[in-house]
Structures are given as C-alpha cells and as structure tokens.
Design an enzyme around this catalytic site. Structure first.
Site, PDB file in Angstrom:
ATOM      1  CE1 TYR A   1      49.067  34.378  44.778  1.00 12.05           C
ATOM      2  CE2 TYR A   1      51.033  33.124  45.330  1.00 12.05           C
ATOM      3  CZ  TYR A   1      50.286  34.272  45.430  1.00 12.05           C
ATOM      4  OH  TYR A   1      50.755  35.339  46.164  1.00 12.05           O
TER       5      TYR A   1
ATOM      6  CD  GLN B   1      46.656  41.376  46.746  1.00 11.89           C
ATOM      7  OE1 GLN B   1      46.282  40.888  47.811  1.00 11.89           O
ATOM      8  NE2 GLN B   1      47.851  41.924  46.592  1.00 11.89           N
TER       9      GLN B   1
ATOM     10  CG  ASN C   1      51.480  34.514  51.784  1.00  9.97           C
ATOM     11  OD1 ASN C   1      50.286  34.316  51.528  1.00  9.97           O
ATOM     12  ND2 ASN C   1      52.042  35.697  51.658  1.00  9.97           N
TER      13      ASN C   1
ATOM     14  CB  SER D   1      58.249  20.424  52.642  1.00  9.76           C
ATOM     15  OG  SER D   1      58.704  19.414  51.765  1.00  9.76           O
TER      16      SER D   1
ATOM     17  CD  GLN E   1      61.722  18.026  50.955  1.00  9.60           C
ATOM     18  OE1 GLN E   1      60.666  18.646  50.935  1.00  9.60           O
ATOM     19  NE2 GLN E   1      62.566  18.058  49.940  1.00  9.60           N
TER      20      GLN E   1
ATOM     21  CG  HIS F   1      61.243  23.243  51.397  1.00 10.46           C
ATOM     22  ND1 HIS F   1      61.157  24.089  50.315  1.00 10.46           N
ATOM     23  CD2 HIS F   1      61.417  22.001  50.890  1.00 10.46           C
ATOM     24  CE1 HIS F   1      61.286  23.392  49.207  1.00 10.46           C
ATOM     25  NE2 HIS F   1      61.444  22.128  49.522  1.00 10.46           N
TER      26      HIS F   1
ATOM     27  CD  GLU G   1      55.404  17.284  50.397  1.00 11.27           C
ATOM     28  OE1 GLU G   1      55.216  18.111  49.487  1.00 11.27           O
ATOM     29  OE2 GLU G   1      55.976  17.577  51.459  1.00 11.27           O
ATOM     30  CG  HIS G   2      58.764  14.521  49.343  1.00  8.34           C
ATOM     31  ND1 HIS G   2      58.619  15.674  50.085  1.00  8.34           N
ATOM     32  CD2 HIS G   2      58.527  14.859  48.052  1.00  8.34           C
ATOM     33  CE1 HIS G   2      58.310  16.680  49.277  1.00  8.34           C
ATOM     34  NE2 HIS G   2      58.242  16.210  48.044  1.00  8.34           N
TER      35      HIS G   2
ATOM     36  CG  ASP H   1      61.557  18.939  45.370  1.00  8.41           C
ATOM     37  OD1 ASP H   1      60.411  18.484  45.463  1.00  8.41           O
ATOM     38  OD2 ASP H   1      62.206  19.359  46.346  1.00  8.41           O
TER      39      ASP H   1
ATOM     40  CD  GLU I   1      14.467   8.079  46.893  1.00 13.85           C
ATOM     41  OE1 GLU I   1      14.365   9.100  46.172  1.00 13.85           O
ATOM     42  OE2 GLU I   1      15.523   7.437  47.030  1.00 13.85           O
TER      43      GLU I   1
ATOM     44  CG  HIS J   1      11.922  12.126  40.868  1.00 11.08           C
ATOM     45  ND1 HIS J   1      11.633  13.346  41.418  1.00 11.08           N
ATOM     46  CD2 HIS J   1      13.282  12.123  40.682  1.00 11.08           C
ATOM     47  CE1 HIS J   1      12.740  14.039  41.570  1.00 11.08           C
ATOM     48  NE2 HIS J   1      13.764  13.319  41.123  1.00 11.08           N
TER      49      HIS J   1
END
Length: 441
Positions: free
Chosen positions: A139, A200, A223, A246, A268, A271, A336-337, A370, A424, A429
């Site tokens: 995506y 979708q 999103n 971020s 950052q 963003h 993250e960074h 990045d 068991e 088995h």
C-alpha cells in the site's frame, strides 16, 4: 510567537511522572471509522471488483464519469517505464541511487538468512528451510502524501527475498498519478500497479477479487482507514505493523551545531501534529541554544504550523545528568529513530538496546535514512522497538522445519514421545509413535 516546548530535568523529583506523561500515546479507536471499514471490507469480500470500483470512484473522485472497469485502474508496465524516463534527470538519478543502496543493504540481509540442516548420530536429519512468500501487496499513499521512497523501501526487500508477485495499490484522488511513485515502482520491479486505495484496496488484497489475486501479506503506510482495515484483515493475511506517529529522539553531548539539531527535530515534527521529537542532553546551556535555534529557524519552514503543534504538544527538551543517563532514558523510550550526535557515538550506541534505527555521529541525519542510506525506513513506533524490528527481507520469508527421522531414531524418540503423549491423555499420538518401534507395545 515562540514555541513553548516542554522542558524536563532528570534531577527533578517528578521527572519519571512527567516523562511517562510525555510518552503516553494511545491511538484512539474511532468507532465511526471502525464501522465504516468493517462495512467496506464486508462489501468487498461479497461483491469483489464491483465494490472496489464503486468505492474508488466515490472516494477518489475519478474524473470523466469514473472508471468503468478494474482494467481502467491498472497501470501498465509501459506507463511505469514512461514515468521513469520522463522524470528530470536529477530526480531519476536520485531514485536509482537510492534503489541501488537499498537493494545492496537488503542483499546482505538475505545472505544471513540461509536455512540449515544437521544429522544426528542415528541418521535423523533435522533442519530449517526458508522460502519466500508467493504474493505481497504494497500500500502506497496517494494524493498530497505521495512517497516514492516508501515504494522502494517496501518493494525492494520483497523482491530481494524472492517474492514472485508484488501488487502495489495506490489511490489517485481526482485521477492524478504521481510520476515519481510510478517511476519508483518501475525501478523496484513491482509486478502490478492498481490505482485503488483505502479500506477497499486492503480488502481486495486480503480477500482477492476477480481481477486481483489475494496476497499473503500487506505492507505499507496509510491513513486511519487503511490502518483499521489492516488490523481487521490480520490473520487472513500477514501485515507489517500498525504504525503510530513518527518519532525522533536525539542524544547530544553539546558538540553539534544547535541549528542542525533543531532541524533534525523539525524533520520528524513536520510529518504530523502527533509526531514526537525529543532532545536529551547533559548540557543545560546547549539545550537553551537548541531552543533558540528552533525559534529562529521555524518561521522559514513551509510546514511550520504542523511543526509548531507537534513540538508544543508532544516535543520536549530534556536536561540529563550525563550521557549514560541519556542512554538509559533512550532505552525506556525505545524510539523509532535515535540520533546519537556526539564525539564518540559508538561508545554510547553500545549502551542502546531498544531503537528502530540508530544514526551515529553528527553527520548522520535521520533524513538520510529516510531516503537513501540503504537500511529500511519502515520502523517500529510507539515503543514497539522493544520487541520488533525494521522491515526487511525476513518479513517476506517464512521458515519451515525439516524433520527426517531414521529407523534408529524412531526407536528412541518414539519412546520419549509416547511417554509424553500418554501423560497428556493423547493415546493416538502415543500409538502413532509406538507403531514405528521394533518392539511396539
């Protein structure tokens, strides 16, 4: 109007409480979004292409009366190549250079992911085989938020891993196709590009339609609707992660130009209003210099409103006792960074256990990572670096155990397995193992 960033001091008695409040972030689940996404996914599962076409025409405002078939929404390989060839030379070269570096890094990653086998004295063979996923969906955001770098970072590791088919979906609001995104798809070797987006598109990739084969895994940012859809289809397909806003954390010893650090915080913060940018430094005078740089540089930033909100609401300038304490706090934050902007960054990097990506030394700006350093920019957020990793070749591969038991091995292993199985209460088995023993009970 100056930015009123939070200022914390690790020597204050309420520091831990203040830090916890700063880090607290829980992505609110919007009931309306969840309900809408569920309805769309259910419709796509039931009606397939017809539902995808209907939602695409409605949400993306496809011009000229809308697309009349799914074929009209697919971008040909010829169009991808045309987009690549039509870019200004500097843009084309930048994309190709970034792709080459990303591919080289992930090829090295693949070398460390070989399977193995070993034989036991009785002839039993055990091991592990690694194989690529068959089909992956990527995506890519469209419209104003068009990221060709995300195409490279998601598609190239899949290609290196050996994924046979990579299907990219990208929304094109008002029918506008971003040429750099299409060019990046050409460079990365994407198999198909379909101009659909939203829940979708996630539903089509997860469930399959007449024109889109179901994939094994869906990766890539989107999103709130895309994130909710990925969460809902997880289990039917794999997903990379549910990414939060971020984040950047900078540990600085006070030796770096404060303008550089201020701009790295901006990188950052621009963003998203919910992005988080934090500085840790043992030098209070230097922290004040960075604050002055922030207020000096902000007015020239095209996205200054977003940066201002981000820094005011979720940013912080933190004075610490020393660099060792800064590293300890960084491990708690698990960013993250993480930039370690210091004279001897390796010394402090050795103390870091939790970070999505580490940028060592004053010349290693997060922005380079990045786009073009090579390591992946798809990173764990919201403290999930404590238990997860950057996107990589391993995310597009799976492991199968290999077990080839010899006749001799069946005698000893059968006895062990039968004993445990009876314990068991699983008699079939036990008998299954015992029947292969020479002196079956």
């Amino acid at each position: 109007m100056s930015i009123q960033m939070r200022k914390l001091d690790s020597t204050q008695p309420d520091f831990k409480t203040s830090l916890a409040a700063l880090l607290a972030f829980e992505a609110a689940t919007d009931a309306a979004i969840e309900q809408s996404v569920l309805a769309i996914l259910t419709d796509v599962k039931l009606r397939g292409d017809a539902a995808v076409l209907e939602y695409t025409n409605r949400f993306d405002r496809i011009p000229h009366g809308g697309a009349r078939s799914m074929a009209a929404l697919e971008v040909s390989q010829q169009e991808l190549q045309k987009a690549l060839e039509g870019l200004p030379p500097a843009q084309r070269e930048a994309l190709q250079t970034a792709a080459q570096r990303i591919r080289a890094f992930h090829e090295r990653q693949k070398q460390d992911l070989g399977g193995f086998t070993y034989s036991e004295p009785d002839g039993t063979l055990l091991g592990q085989r690694i194989t690529a996923l068959d089909r992956v969906g990527i995506y890519v955001p469209g419209g104003k938020a068009a990221y060709p770098s995300s195409v490279l970072m998601n598609a190239i590791p899949a290609k290196v891993a050996g994924v046979a088919e990579i299907i990219m979906v990208v929304p094109t609001p008002d029918g506008v196709k971003n040429q750099m995104v299409l060019a990046a798809a050409a460079i990365a070797g994407v198999t198909r590009v379909i101009t659909i987006g939203g829940a979708q598109a996630v539903g089509a990739l997860a469930h399959g339609t007449a024109s889109i084969a179901a994939v094994d895994k869906i990766v890539g940012p989107g999103n709130a609707y895309v994130a909710a859809a990925k969460r809902r289809v997880f289990g039917i397909v794999g997903i990379d992660m549910i990414a939060g806003p971020s984040e950047i954390l900078i540990i600085c010893d006070g030796s770096t130009d404060p303008d550089w650090v201020a701009m790295d915080l901006f990188s950052q913060a621009e963003h998203d209003e919910l992005a988080q940018a934090i500085l840790l430094c043992p030098d209070a005078h230097y922290v004040a210099k960075v604050e002055a740089s922030i207020n000096k540089l902000l007015p020239a930033m095209p996205r200054q409103a977003t940066i201002r909100t981000s820094l005011n609401d979720r940013g912080a300038l933190v004075t610490v006792l020393d660099m060792a304490e800064a590293c300890a706090i960084a491990n708690l934050i698990a960013p993250e960074h993480l930039e370690i902007s210091a004279e001897n960054p390796q010394q402090w990097a050795a103390q870091i256990r939790h970070a999505g990506a580490m940028f060592l030394g004053r010349f290693s700006s997060e922005a380079l990572g990045d786009y073009c350093c090579g390591p992946n920019h798809v990173l764990p957020t919201s403290r999930s670096a404590r238990f997860s990793s950057p996107l990589g070749v391993y995310d597009f591969q799976k492991r199968s155990s290999i077990i080839q038991v010899s006749e001799a091995g069946a005698q000893t292993l059968g006895q062990v397995a039968a004993e445990l199985a009876y314990g068991e209460g699983l008699q079939a088995h036990a008998r299954s193992a015992e029947l292969r023993m020479k002196r079956a009970p």
